[in-house]
Design an enzyme around this catalytic site. Structure first.
Site, PDB file in Angstrom:
ATOM      1  CG  MET A  62      41.470  46.937  43.621  1.00 29.25           C
ATOM      2  SD  MET A  62      40.587  45.411  43.819  1.00 29.25           S
ATOM      3  CE  MET A  62      41.883  44.227  43.574  1.00 29.25           C
ATOM      4  N   PRO A  83      45.940  54.556  50.451  1.00 25.76           N
ATOM      5  CG  PRO A  83      44.073  53.242  50.954  1.00 25.76           C
ATOM      6  CD  PRO A  83      44.890  53.779  49.836  1.00 25.76           C
ATOM      7  CB  VAL A  98      42.228  52.646  43.941  1.00 24.16           C
ATOM      8  CG1 VAL A  98      41.300  53.044  45.063  1.00 24.16           C
ATOM      9  CG2 VAL A  98      41.811  53.334  42.654  1.00 24.16           C
ATOM     10  CG  ASP A  99      44.657  48.571  48.436  1.00 25.69           C
ATOM     11  OD1 ASP A  99      43.974  49.169  49.296  1.00 25.69           O
ATOM     12  OD2 ASP A  99      45.214  47.481  48.637  1.00 25.69           O
ATOM     13  CB  ALA A 100      49.158  52.508  45.975  1.00 26.04           C
TER      14      ALA A 100
END
Length: 79
Positions: free
Chosen positions: A57, A64, A60-62
């Protein structure tokens, strides 16, 4: 003509940041669903699954965050 190029530059940065955020939201949603499926299937593996869930997670969040950085660079440094 110069004003049109600046407007297109701002729109391109906004689209880049928006699509990255939408893609990450979809990815985290799918990841969370698969985590819940795996936890329901094998409850004894929840600590291992939770650790892997938070690592992925974060990755994946890095995306944006990188897109926001590039978008702000395009809007303020290139423009």
């Amino acid at each position: 003509m110069e004003n049109l190029n600046m407007d297109l530059l701002y729109m391109a940065a906004a689209v880049m940041m928006g699509l990255a955020a939408i893609g990450a939201a979809i990815g985290i949603g799918i990841l969370g669903g698969k985590f819940l499926e795996g936890a329901a299937r094998q409850p004894d593996l929840i600590p291992l699954l939770r650790t892997q869930f938070f690592i992925v997670m974060g990755l994946v969040d890095a995306i944006p965050m990188i897109a926001v950085g590039l978008g702000l660079y395009v809007m303020f440094a290139v423009a």
